[in-house]
Design an enzyme around this catalytic site. Structure first.
Site, PDB file in Angstrom:
ATOM      1  N   LYS A  27       0.830  -1.212   0.000  1.00 35.71           N
ATOM      2  CA  LYS A  27       0.000   0.000   0.000  1.00 35.71           C
ATOM      3  C   LYS A  27       0.861   1.258   0.000  1.00 35.71           C
ATOM      4  O   LYS A  27       0.596   2.207  -0.746  1.00 35.71           O
ATOM      5  CB  LYS A  27      -0.947  -0.016   1.198  1.00 35.71           C
ATOM      6  CG  LYS A  27      -1.912   1.156   1.265  1.00 35.71           C
ATOM      7  CD  LYS A  27      -3.127   0.821   2.117  1.00 35.71           C
ATOM      8  CE  LYS A  27      -2.828   0.772   3.592  1.00 35.71           C
ATOM      9  NZ  LYS A  27      -3.124   2.061   4.271  1.00 35.71           N
ATOM     10  N   SER A  28       1.879   1.281   0.845  1.00 32.15           N
ATOM     11  CA  SER A  28       2.726   2.475   0.954  1.00 32.15           C
ATOM     12  C   SER A  28       3.414   2.800  -0.370  1.00 32.15           C
ATOM     13  O   SER A  28       3.486   3.960  -0.789  1.00 32.15           O
ATOM     14  CB  SER A  28       3.786   2.275   2.044  1.00 32.15           C
ATOM     15  OG  SER A  28       3.194   2.124   3.303  1.00 32.15           O
ATOM     16  N   ARG A  32       2.748   6.095  -3.248  1.00 31.41           N
ATOM     17  CA  ARG A  32       3.845   6.953  -3.670  1.00 31.41           C
ATOM     18  C   ARG A  32       4.106   6.845  -5.167  1.00 31.41           C
ATOM     19  O   ARG A  32       4.407   7.851  -5.829  1.00 31.41           O
ATOM     20  CB  ARG A  32       5.103   6.612  -2.854  1.00 31.41           C
ATOM     21  CG  ARG A  32       4.972   7.072  -1.397  1.00 31.41           C
ATOM     22  CD  ARG A  32       5.891   6.288  -0.460  1.00 31.41           C
ATOM     23  NE  ARG A  32       5.907   6.835   0.905  1.00 31.41           N
ATOM     24  CZ  ARG A  32       4.967   6.605   1.811  1.00 31.41           C
ATOM     25  NH1 ARG A  32       3.911   5.851   1.503  1.00 31.41           N
ATOM     26  NH2 ARG A  32       5.060   7.132   3.020  1.00 31.41           N
ATOM     27  N   SER A 167       7.539   9.489  11.727  1.00 30.54           N
ATOM     28  CA  SER A 167       6.357   9.309  10.876  1.00 30.54           C
ATOM     29  C   SER A 167       6.770   9.384   9.414  1.00 30.54           C
ATOM     30  O   SER A 167       7.223  10.437   8.950  1.00 30.54           O
ATOM     31  CB  SER A 167       5.306  10.382  11.178  1.00 30.54           C
ATOM     32  OG  SER A 167       4.303  10.395  10.173  1.00 30.54           O
ATOM     33  N   GLN A 169       4.779   9.395   6.955  1.00 30.02           N
ATOM     34  CA  GLN A 169       3.848  10.274   6.249  1.00 30.02           C
ATOM     35  C   GLN A 169       4.275  11.738   6.375  1.00 30.02           C
ATOM     36  O   GLN A 169       4.277  12.482   5.390  1.00 30.02           O
ATOM     37  CB  GLN A 169       2.434  10.081   6.790  1.00 30.02           C
ATOM     38  CG  GLN A 169       1.861   8.705   6.503  1.00 30.02           C
ATOM     39  CD  GLN A 169       0.501   8.505   7.134  1.00 30.02           C
ATOM     40  OE1 GLN A 169      -0.057   9.405   7.757  1.00 30.02           O
ATOM     41  NE2 GLN A 169      -0.058   7.309   6.993  1.00 30.02           N
ATOM     42  N   ASP A 312       2.329  -0.760  11.810  1.00 37.22           N
ATOM     43  CA  ASP A 312       1.061  -1.310  11.325  1.00 37.22           C
ATOM     44  C   ASP A 312       0.806  -2.718  11.839  1.00 37.22           C
ATOM     45  O   ASP A 312      -0.346  -3.169  11.887  1.00 37.22           O
ATOM     46  CB  ASP A 312       1.033  -1.314   9.792  1.00 37.22           C
ATOM     47  CG  ASP A 312       0.868   0.077   9.211  1.00 37.22           C
ATOM     48  OD1 ASP A 312       0.361   0.969   9.924  1.00 37.22           O
ATOM     49  OD2 ASP A 312       1.247   0.281   8.046  1.00 37.22           O
ATOM     50  N   ARG A 343      -5.812   2.395  18.540  1.00 38.49           N
ATOM     51  CA  ARG A 343      -5.448   0.979  18.481  1.00 38.49           C
ATOM     52  C   ARG A 343      -4.895   0.434  19.797  1.00 38.49           C
ATOM     53  O   ARG A 343      -4.802  -0.794  19.942  1.00 38.49           O
ATOM     54  CB  ARG A 343      -4.472   0.723  17.322  1.00 38.49           C
ATOM     55  CG  ARG A 343      -5.160   0.797  15.969  1.00 38.49           C
ATOM     56  CD  ARG A 343      -4.231   0.499  14.818  1.00 38.49           C
ATOM     57  NE  ARG A 343      -4.947   0.624  13.541  1.00 38.49           N
ATOM     58  CZ  ARG A 343      -4.366   0.788  12.370  1.00 38.49           C
ATOM     59  NH1 ARG A 343      -3.051   0.839  12.272  1.00 38.49           N
ATOM     60  NH2 ARG A 343      -5.099   0.892  11.280  1.00 38.49           N
TER      61      ARG A 343
END
Length: 431
Positions: A27-28, A32, A167, A169, A312, A343
């Site tokens: 996904k990451s 990108r 992070s 992100q 994750d 979480r």
């Protein structure tokens, strides 16, 4: 607990679970590859892309900005766009990666935009992106620290940005703005977070240098580059865990980026038996096949240093600790509180619903392993990682149970239950 919804799903317990699995794309990397190629010169093919809800949000946002993206199954053709639309509304859905990276992207391109998302995304912190971008001169405004986020055109200049939280992100948002800024931009991380953005920028010809936790970029023009996305280790982790708990699993062509393999570090400490086979490199990213076999596990200790490379997977690691022998402690994971759900709280409630003992702390968990859990009805909290962790826990439990809100798995792994049920057909059912 109410389990009447159409997305409630029954999970059977399995005495043995085994199989070979071809997992979805990472996904990451997919996020990108779409975003950076849309802003590059030329045309790129992205193969084995993850077409879950989050990455589709990135596609839709880039199209709203004027990019041309053709989708054929899990293959995308992205045509680099020299000039983007401005004054646009960008719906990021449930995707924090889309919103945070696009904030930096829009700031760098001088795009005026409003970025918004669903109720869950609107509760997640966005000031952590706006604040470092402001050091480059970006004009980014949040709504009380959250979405909607407003980006207004402003001239950018290089700056040194020291992040308070590891992070990927936030780091990526600054780098995407930095490649359009005058001068040089430096990002310093407290711990090394995943580096997919840095690797892809380098492959696309950016002026970028990395030294440990320090990354420096200069103003750059990017060239479109084809990407074959490796399988997502975060998705593979659920089937790897089932191998450790209930049999033998082989996950193929899994990304082994060293900033993402914290799950293997956790396996080492838990005592999980695994092997990495057929190592190879594709597009700057190492991949391999991971074979995991049923293993007796013991309690572990994880601290802030361990967290970024398995952020994750931490709900799943906590679940494995619940099936291990002895007490486990996970700390330095406060970032889990600002994910799709809190979480830390939802993992504790999930493990308790399965019959285990998980004590909530400010920044993690204390888990008292029981080796065997009875199972029961659980809630996904509309969080895809909690739903998939619940499915693993119920498959390995004594009696199975139901997951309420299971459909949220489509955010990152649309075929998860199909793959899980396919493996179940050849497995023996437990009590």
């Amino acid at each position: 607990m109410l389990l009447n919804g159409s997305d409630a799903r029954r999970i059977r317990s399995q005495a043995r679970f085994e199989g070979e699995f071809e997992l979805p794309g990472d996904k990451s990397i997919t996020h990108r590859a779409i975003m950076l190629n849309a802003g590059a010169e030329g045309t790129a093919t992205i193969a084995h892309a993850l077409m879950g809800g989050d990455c589709l949000s990135t596609c839709q946002c880039m199209r709203a900005l004027g990019a041309e993206i053709d989708i054929d199954g899990d293959t995308l053709c992205v045509h680099g766009t020299p000039r983007f639309r401005t004054g646009v509304n960008l719906n990021c859905g449930n995707s924090g990666t889309t919103m945070r990276l696009l904030t930096g992207f829009c700031a760098g391109k001088g795009i005026e935009a409003k970025l918004f998302g669903d109720e869950s995304l609107s509760a997640r912190p966005m000031a952590r992106v706006a604040s470092p971008l402001s050091l480059l001169g970006a004009d980014v405004r949040t709504t009380d620290g959250h979405a909607p986020v407003y980006v207004l055109p402003a001239p950018l200049h290089g700056a040194e940005v020291r992040l308070s939280v590891a992070s990927a992100q936030v780091k990526s948002a600054v780098l995407l703005a930095g490649i359009s800024a005058e001068g040089r931009t430096v990002v310093v991380e407290p711990q090394k977070a995943r580096d997919h953005t840095e690797r892809l920028l380098a492959a696309m010809g950016a002026d970028i240098r990395t030294d440990g936790n320090r990354t420096e970029v200069g103003k750059s023009r990017l060239r479109a580059v084809d990407v074959c996305v490796p399988s997502d280790i975060s998705s593979a982790a659920y089937f790897m865990a089932l191998g450790a708990l209930r049999g033998r699993t082989l996950c193929k062509n899994v990304g082994l980026n060293p900033t993402r393999t914290g799950i293997l570090t956790a396996f080492d400490r838990l005592g999980v038996k695994y092997s990495v086979l057929n190592r190879r490199v594709s597009g700057g990213e190492e991949t391999g096949d991971i074979l995991v076999e049923k293993s007796p596990m013991q309690g572990i200790v994880l601290t802030a240093e361990d967290v970024p490379s398995m952020i994750d997977e931490l709900p799943l690691v906590a679940l494995l600790c619940a099936y291990a022998d002895g007490e486990s402690r996970i700390s330095g994971a406060g970032e889990l509180r600002v994910k799709e759900s809190d979480r830390i709280r939802t993992v504790c409630e999930l493990i308790a619903a399965l019959g285990g003992i998980c004590i909530e702390t400010e920044d993690g968990f204390i888990i008292r392993g029981k080796k065997s859990l009875p199972g029961g009805d659980v809630d996904s909290y509309l969080d895809h990682r909690i739903a998939m962790t619940a499915a693993v826990g119920l498959t390995a439990s004594e009696k199975g149970g139901n997951i309420r809100g299971a459909g949220c798995c489509a955010i990152s792994f649309p075929g998860f239950f199909r793959m899980l049920e396919g493996a179940e057909k050849g497995a023996g059912e437990g009590a």
